[in-house]
Scaffold this motif. Structure first.
Motif, PDB file in Angstrom:
ATOM      1  N   ILE A  16      -4.143 -34.111 -20.160  1.00  0.00           N
ATOM      2  CA  ILE A  16      -3.656 -33.519 -18.920  1.00  0.00           C
ATOM      3  C   ILE A  16      -2.319 -32.855 -19.232  1.00  0.00           C
ATOM      4  O   ILE A  16      -1.403 -33.515 -19.735  1.00  0.00           O
ATOM      5  CB  ILE A  16      -3.474 -34.563 -17.804  1.00  0.00           C
ATOM      6  N   SER A  17      -2.217 -31.561 -18.948  1.00  0.00           N
ATOM      7  CA  SER A  17      -1.020 -30.801 -19.299  1.00  0.00           C
ATOM      8  C   SER A  17      -0.387 -30.163 -18.075  1.00  0.00           C
ATOM      9  O   SER A  17      -1.090 -29.586 -17.243  1.00  0.00           O
ATOM     10  CB  SER A  17      -1.367 -29.695 -20.307  1.00  0.00           C
ATOM     11  N   LEU A  18       0.920 -30.257 -18.000  1.00  0.00           N
ATOM     12  CA  LEU A  18       1.709 -29.482 -17.043  1.00  0.00           C
ATOM     13  C   LEU A  18       2.406 -28.411 -17.863  1.00  0.00           C
ATOM     14  O   LEU A  18       3.319 -28.697 -18.637  1.00  0.00           O
ATOM     15  CB  LEU A  18       2.728 -30.357 -16.326  1.00  0.00           C
ATOM     16  N   ILE A  19       1.941 -27.165 -17.730  1.00  0.00           N
ATOM     17  CA  ILE A  19       2.441 -26.066 -18.548  1.00  0.00           C
ATOM     18  C   ILE A  19       3.293 -25.153 -17.672  1.00  0.00           C
ATOM     19  O   ILE A  19       2.835 -24.652 -16.648  1.00  0.00           O
ATOM     20  CB  ILE A  19       1.277 -25.264 -19.158  1.00  0.00           C
ATOM     21  N   ARG A  20       4.531 -24.929 -18.094  1.00  0.00           N
ATOM     22  CA  ARG A  20       5.453 -24.091 -17.331  1.00  0.00           C
ATOM     23  C   ARG A  20       5.819 -22.879 -18.181  1.00  0.00           C
ATOM     24  O   ARG A  20       6.338 -23.001 -19.281  1.00  0.00           O
ATOM     25  CB  ARG A  20       6.691 -24.886 -16.936  1.00  0.00           C
ATOM     26  N   GLY A  21       5.492 -21.703 -17.669  1.00  0.00           N
ATOM     27  CA  GLY A  21       5.698 -20.464 -18.406  1.00  0.00           C
ATOM     28  C   GLY A  21       4.480 -19.571 -18.217  1.00  0.00           C
ATOM     29  O   GLY A  21       3.459 -19.993 -17.690  1.00  0.00           O
ATOM     30  N   ARG A  22       4.574 -18.348 -18.650  1.00  0.00           N
ATOM     31  CA  ARG A  22       3.456 -17.415 -18.513  1.00  0.00           C
ATOM     32  C   ARG A  22       2.498 -17.609 -19.676  1.00  0.00           C
ATOM     33  O   ARG A  22       2.889 -17.556 -20.844  1.00  0.00           O
ATOM     34  CB  ARG A  22       3.968 -15.974 -18.464  1.00  0.00           C
ATOM     35  N   ASN A  23       1.232 -17.860 -19.367  1.00  0.00           N
ATOM     36  CA  ASN A  23       0.243 -18.193 -20.387  1.00  0.00           C
ATOM     37  C   ASN A  23      -1.112 -17.588 -20.053  1.00  0.00           C
ATOM     38  O   ASN A  23      -1.365 -17.170 -18.920  1.00  0.00           O
ATOM     39  CB  ASN A  23       0.074 -19.714 -20.488  1.00  0.00           C
ATOM     40  N   ARG A  24      -1.974 -17.579 -21.056  1.00  0.00           N
ATOM     41  CA  ARG A  24      -3.381 -17.283 -20.841  1.00  0.00           C
ATOM     42  C   ARG A  24      -4.183 -18.489 -21.320  1.00  0.00           C
ATOM     43  O   ARG A  24      -4.062 -18.895 -22.470  1.00  0.00           O
ATOM     44  CB  ARG A  24      -3.824 -16.040 -21.607  1.00  0.00           C
ATOM     45  N   ALA A  25      -4.950 -19.066 -20.420  1.00  0.00           N
ATOM     46  CA  ALA A  25      -5.772 -20.228 -20.773  1.00  0.00           C
ATOM     47  C   ALA A  25      -7.212 -19.778 -20.980  1.00  0.00           C
ATOM     48  O   ALA A  25      -7.763 -19.043 -20.152  1.00  0.00           O
ATOM     49  CB  ALA A  25      -5.696 -21.269 -19.662  1.00  0.00           C
ATOM     50  N   GLU A  56       8.515 -16.521 -24.077  1.00  0.00           N
ATOM     51  CA  GLU A  56       9.247 -17.540 -24.845  1.00  0.00           C
ATOM     52  C   GLU A  56       9.697 -18.722 -23.995  1.00  0.00           C
ATOM     53  O   GLU A  56      10.189 -19.717 -24.520  1.00  0.00           O
ATOM     54  CB  GLU A  56      10.480 -16.893 -25.497  1.00  0.00           C
ATOM     55  N   ASN A  57       9.545 -18.627 -22.697  1.00  0.00           N
ATOM     56  CA  ASN A  57      10.036 -19.682 -21.806  1.00  0.00           C
ATOM     57  C   ASN A  57       8.931 -20.695 -21.518  1.00  0.00           C
ATOM     58  O   ASN A  57       8.339 -20.718 -20.442  1.00  0.00           O
ATOM     59  CB  ASN A  57      10.544 -19.061 -20.504  1.00  0.00           C
ATOM     60  N   GLN A  58       8.637 -21.531 -22.506  1.00  0.00           N
ATOM     61  CA  GLN A  58       7.568 -22.511 -22.391  1.00  0.00           C
ATOM     62  C   GLN A  58       8.153 -23.919 -22.285  1.00  0.00           C
ATOM     63  O   GLN A  58       9.027 -24.298 -23.068  1.00  0.00           O
ATOM     64  CB  GLN A  58       6.644 -22.438 -23.608  1.00  0.00           C
ATOM     65  N   SER A  59       7.688 -24.663 -21.308  1.00  0.00           N
ATOM     66  CA  SER A  59       8.130 -26.048 -21.166  1.00  0.00           C
ATOM     67  C   SER A  59       7.042 -26.829 -20.453  1.00  0.00           C
ATOM     68  O   SER A  59       6.004 -26.294 -20.082  1.00  0.00           O
ATOM     69  CB  SER A  59       9.446 -26.124 -20.380  1.00  0.00           C
TER      70      SER A  59
END
Length: 311
Positions: A66-75, A105-108
């Protein structure tokens, strides 16, 4: 090339390489094989290599996540591609391959990994196999607001604090936190994805889905689907095929054949994209005696041939 599956051992080796730590320092304290496995990680700390290369292996994992991904991404999850602008909650199962590709670059964020054996111990009545969150074709990825992300982050912070504690029953408490995350995901789902388990129709649906999913994933060319038709599923469930079709149609809006075909199509797409098996091998593993029958099936569903889809 068979479909890759990342084991827990491989996961820890990769995590150790990313962080420069020894594997032993990453393992959760006090956990034993008898209670399964659980751990929690900070995305920023453990995914520096992913951020640098902007890539994450697209494969199955031998554990739940289970992931809480903060930032702009493509899943990319099974045959779905989802663009995430800000925050996302992702539920991953060993049955379905996935990866996420950072777009800035803003991944948390945080993620936890756990095995089915770990959750078997929970007393909440939650069974992972009963949840559409962890089923193929379900709703595994949710875009969420900043406020929702902050609330979920509090649960992960509690996990991080608890796993480092010497509380005797901390893993019982950690199971409760996992269940809380699962319930948050359940609440985010469209109402149509949630089914009551209090009636006979819902039980038939649950058993049908269990039978269907038990045949996947297909991991080698010699593996072959055993159940392909609506009648075969009805016979296995000891119900008339017309009754099975009626129950599924009323509750899902799809016929038995449509659901089976949809799941076969999803697996076909995964095999075409993720393996170097030839089309004949893929067709055979999905139960098609003739390649032409598989090609016709695939083109009818997607408007392109298997080879065109692969390229």
């Amino acid at each position: 090339m068979d479909i890759g599956t990342t084991s827990l051992e491989q996961f820890y080796k990769e995590a150790a390489a990313y962080t420069g730590n020894e594997v032993t320092t990453l393992l959760p304290p006090g956990i034993t094989k008898e209670i399964g496995h659980f751990n929690i990680f900070d995305i920023f700390e453990t995914m520096q290599e992913v951020k640098r290369k902007k890539v994450m292996p697209y494969n199955r994992r031998a554990y739940y996540k289970i992931s809480l991904i903060r930032g702009r991404n493509r899943a990319e999850y099974a045959d779905k591609v989802i663009e995430i602008e800000k925050n996302a909650l992702l539920f991953a199962t060993p049955k379905v391959p996935y990866h996420w590709v950072p777009q800035d670059e803003n991944q948390s964020g945080c993620f936890c990994v756990f095995t089915d054996e770990f959750m078997v111990k929970n007393k909440s009545g939650v069974s992972l196999d009963d949840l559409s969150l962890f089923k193929s074709g379900g709703y595994p990825i949710f875009e969420i607001s900043d406020e929702e992300a902050e609330e979920l982050m509090l649960i992960f912070k509690k996990m991080k604090k608890e796993i480092a504690s010497d509380y005797e029953f901390k893993y019982d408490l950690l199971r409760n936190y996992v269940v809380e995350l699962i319930h948050q995901g359940q609440k985010l789902q469209p109402a149509s994805a949630l089914h009551s388990t209090q009636n006979a129709s819902a039980r038939i649906i649950s058993l049908f889905i269990e039978l269907l999913e038990r045949q996947f994933p297909i991991e080698t060319p010699v593996q072959k689907l055993q159940l392909r038709s609506a009648k075969e599923y009805a016979d296995r469930l000891s119900v008339h095929v017309n009754h099975l079709n009626k129950v599924l149609k009323e509750n899902t809006g799809k016929t038995t054949t449509e659901i089976i075909s949809g799941r076969m199509l999803q697996e076909a797409k995964i095999l075409l994209k993720q393996t170097d098996w030839n089309v004949s091998e893929i067709a055979n593993s999905l139960g098609f005696e003739e390649v032409a029958h598989f090609s016709n099936f695939f083109k009818k569903q997607t408007s392109v041939t298997p080879l065109a889809f692969r390229s």
